[in-house]
Scaffold this motif. Sequence first.
Motif, mmCIF file in Angstrom:
data_model
loop_
_atom_site.group_PDB
_atom_site.id
_atom_site.type_symbol
_atom_site.label_atom_id
_atom_site.label_comp_id
_atom_site.label_asym_id
_atom_site.label_seq_id
_atom_site.Cartn_x
_atom_site.Cartn_y
_atom_site.Cartn_z
ATOM 1 N N MET A 206 0.977 -0.987 -0.038
ATOM 2 C CA MET A 206 -0.005 -0.151 -0.017
ATOM 3 C C MET A 206 0.922 1.229 -0.061
ATOM 4 N N ARG A 207 0.475 2.378 -0.808
ATOM 5 C CA ARG A 207 1.163 3.525 -0.726
ATOM 6 C C ARG A 207 0.584 4.339 0.276
ATOM 7 N N ILE A 208 1.448 5.480 0.690
ATOM 8 C CA ILE A 208 1.038 6.056 1.902
ATOM 9 C C ILE A 208 0.040 7.008 1.585
ATOM 10 N N GLY A 209 -0.166 7.441 0.433
ATOM 11 C CA GLY A 209 -1.202 8.196 0.026
ATOM 12 C C GLY A 209 -2.693 7.382 0.247
ATOM 13 N N GLY A 210 -2.742 5.940 -0.242
ATOM 14 C CA GLY A 210 -3.935 5.347 -0.026
ATOM 15 C C GLY A 210 -4.222 4.876 1.483
ATOM 16 N N LEU A 211 -3.000 4.842 2.286
ATOM 17 C CA LEU A 211 -3.183 4.335 3.475
ATOM 18 C C LEU A 211 -3.666 5.480 4.394
ATOM 19 N N THR A 212 -3.199 6.688 4.141
ATOM 20 C CA THR A 212 -3.822 7.829 5.060
ATOM 21 C C THR A 212 -5.136 8.456 4.403
ATOM 22 N N GLY A 213 -5.529 7.918 3.114
ATOM 23 C CA GLY A 213 -6.846 8.064 2.714
ATOM 24 C C GLY A 213 -7.900 7.181 3.081
ATOM 25 N N LEU A 214 -7.586 6.063 3.974
ATOM 26 C CA LEU A 214 -8.713 5.003 4.004
ATOM 27 C C LEU A 214 -9.651 5.597 4.978
ATOM 28 N N HIS A 215 -11.078 5.288 4.977
ATOM 29 C CA HIS A 215 -12.022 5.396 5.721
ATOM 30 C C HIS A 215 -12.437 3.986 6.406
ATOM 31 N N LEU A 216 -13.194 3.991 7.548
ATOM 32 C CA LEU A 216 -13.280 2.762 8.356
ATOM 33 C C LEU A 216 -14.223 1.804 7.411
ATOM 34 N N VAL A 217 -15.010 2.400 6.488
ATOM 35 C CA VAL A 217 -15.830 1.592 5.602
ATOM 36 C C VAL A 217 -14.994 0.770 4.550
ATOM 37 N N ASP A 218 -14.015 1.171 4.482
ATOM 38 C CA ASP A 218 -13.128 0.723 3.481
ATOM 39 C C ASP A 218 -12.385 -0.826 4.053
ATOM 40 N N LEU A 219 -12.617 -0.913 5.437
ATOM 41 C CA LEU A 219 -11.794 -1.814 6.154
ATOM 42 C C LEU A 219 -12.830 -3.119 6.091
ATOM 43 N N HIS A 220 -12.620 -4.134 5.549
ATOM 44 C CA HIS A 220 -13.354 -5.573 5.678
ATOM 45 C C HIS A 220 -12.621 -6.709 6.227
ATOM 46 N N LEU A 221 -12.288 -6.620 7.658
ATOM 47 C CA LEU A 221 -11.114 -7.101 8.353
ATOM 48 C C LEU A 221 -11.903 -8.597 8.926
ATOM 49 N N ARG A 222 -12.654 -9.118 8.200
ATOM 50 C CA ARG A 222 -13.099 -10.353 8.576
ATOM 51 C C ARG A 222 -13.286 -11.390 7.549
ATOM 52 N N GLU A 223 -13.579 -12.907 7.789
ATOM 53 C CA GLU A 223 -13.597 -13.688 6.725
ATOM 54 C C GLU A 223 -15.030 -13.518 6.121
ATOM 55 N N ASN A 224 -15.044 -13.535 4.614
ATOM 56 C CA ASN A 224 -16.383 -13.708 3.862
ATOM 57 C C ASN A 224 -17.204 -12.379 4.167
ATOM 58 N N ALA A 225 -16.480 -11.011 3.829
ATOM 59 C CA ALA A 225 -16.978 -10.007 3.957
ATOM 60 C C ALA A 225 -18.338 -9.842 2.798
ATOM 61 N N ASP A 226 -19.426 -9.290 3.297
ATOM 62 C CA ASP A 226 -20.271 -8.973 2.362
ATOM 63 C C ASP A 226 -20.204 -8.468 0.802
ATOM 64 N N CYS A 227 -19.058 -7.769 0.689
ATOM 65 C CA CYS A 227 -18.756 -7.382 -0.446
ATOM 66 C C CYS A 227 -18.624 -8.417 -1.728
ATOM 67 N N ARG A 246 -6.757 15.586 2.404
ATOM 68 C CA ARG A 246 -6.240 15.699 0.952
ATOM 69 C C ARG A 246 -5.537 14.330 0.459
ATOM 70 N N ALA A 247 -5.437 13.456 1.221
ATOM 71 C CA ALA A 247 -4.961 12.320 0.974
ATOM 72 C C ALA A 247 -5.661 11.424 -0.054
ATOM 73 N N ALA A 248 -4.989 10.888 -1.130
ATOM 74 C CA ALA A 248 -5.702 10.123 -2.227
ATOM 75 C C ALA A 248 -4.667 9.126 -2.825
ATOM 76 N N ALA A 249 -5.596 7.908 -3.291
ATOM 77 C CA ALA A 249 -4.900 6.957 -3.637
ATOM 78 C C ALA A 249 -4.595 7.214 -5.165
ATOM 79 N N LYS A 250 -3.203 6.625 -5.441
ATOM 80 C CA LYS A 250 -2.860 6.911 -6.702
ATOM 81 C C LYS A 250 -3.305 6.122 -8.048
ATOM 82 N N ILE A 251 -3.830 5.180 -7.783
ATOM 83 C CA ILE A 251 -4.634 4.287 -8.774
ATOM 84 C C ILE A 251 -6.033 4.336 -8.510
ATOM 85 N N LYS A 252 -6.900 4.593 -9.641
ATOM 86 C CA LYS A 252 -8.264 4.934 -9.654
ATOM 87 C C LYS A 252 -9.145 3.918 -10.119
ATOM 88 N N PRO A 253 -9.212 2.687 -9.874
ATOM 89 C CA PRO A 253 -10.177 1.579 -10.407
ATOM 90 C C PRO A 253 -11.540 2.207 -9.542
#
Length: 393
Positions: A206-227, A246-253
């Motif tokens: 993970m790049r530092i821009g992506g890490l500092t731009g994470l929101h809590l809803v981005d974390l699926h820290l469990r098995e078989n997440a609903d996504c 103003r943090a932003a991920a470099k890649i934009k999928p």
Amino acid sequence: MVLGDLRVQEIPRRGGGYSYTILWPDGTVDEEADSFLRTFEGTGTQRTYAYFLVDHLRWRIREGLDTDSVRLLDLHRYMGAMGARVPMPFGQAWRVPPKRPFESSTLEVLAACLKGFYVHVCTVTATNEELCSALNATRLPAKADRDRAMLGHVMTAMPANPLTRGRRGHRRHPKMLPDQARPELLAAVNTDRDRMVVRWLSDTTMRIGGLTGLHLVDLHLRENADCGECRSPHVHVCHRVGNPNRAAAKIKPDWRLVDGMITGGEIYRVSPAMISSYFTYMTGEYATYAAGHGMLLIQLAGPRCGEPWTADAARGMMRRAGQRAKLPGRIKPQTFRHQFTNDVLDACDGDPLVAKAVGNWASARMVDEVYGHPDLHSPEFTAALEHVWGESR
């Protein structure tokens, strides 16, 4: 020295993010630069090109040039003043200490900016056709160009930039972390947040821009997440232009938030150690200082305590931790990314496809080219040399 006081103006956008243009000392917009920068509206390229362009315009003022009078030879002189190797005298140095000459990768971006600017302006205003024609050069297609194109076998020419001096055949092997850097850094940091950052950078690419731009809803820290996109615990790194830090991920999928569930983005699997450090941070420092903005990393001291933590602050923390741990060189977040990819490549017997998938790299060929170098101190390398030298035991 700032000649003419030309400056880059940052403009907040209503939907989030920023636009960039160039202003003269009296506050008027430089129409040529603004017309070119508007073609990159909403992208990070606009900011990069704005700062490259304002420096070039200041140099033009010193040299007494404008768009009508500048020639290709003048642009070569400017590239030489910025650090490029040009077979000519380029006059008075422009980047003087403590500034350093640009490296080759930066010079390539600068050359692309200058070519795009002058081709755009000369085409729109129908001026300086000689420069426009010189910049619109072509070259014969290489084998790599034909391989990338759908109808590469019929290609007869490729666009070329006369301001570049040719690319190197192979990329330089990136700088890795010093020996025992991870445990030393974990012992040197002062907070659970910083320990979590070191752990998350160590166990992913993970790049530092992506890490500092994470929101809590981005974390699926469990098995078989609903996504439904990864059975193992993982995170979704999503490019957002409106983050308050103003943090932003470099890649934009593409990504979406549907009924509180994130799908899409860059997906990174997480280790048990990452999950453990996350819960330690969340039940302690985050619960004490969080301000309800929904972002993962927050400031823990100062007047802005509880607000989102910036990428620059994370880089500064890493640098200071490296100094306290007395590690050689400057510790940068991207070195973790390089080290992790190199370790994965070693663990999978040099299979670039595995390293590409694990690290979310764009190309297995690039992984093999950059990281697929033998360890000069490995037992296999030493044994091969001793065998050739006739010193095998």
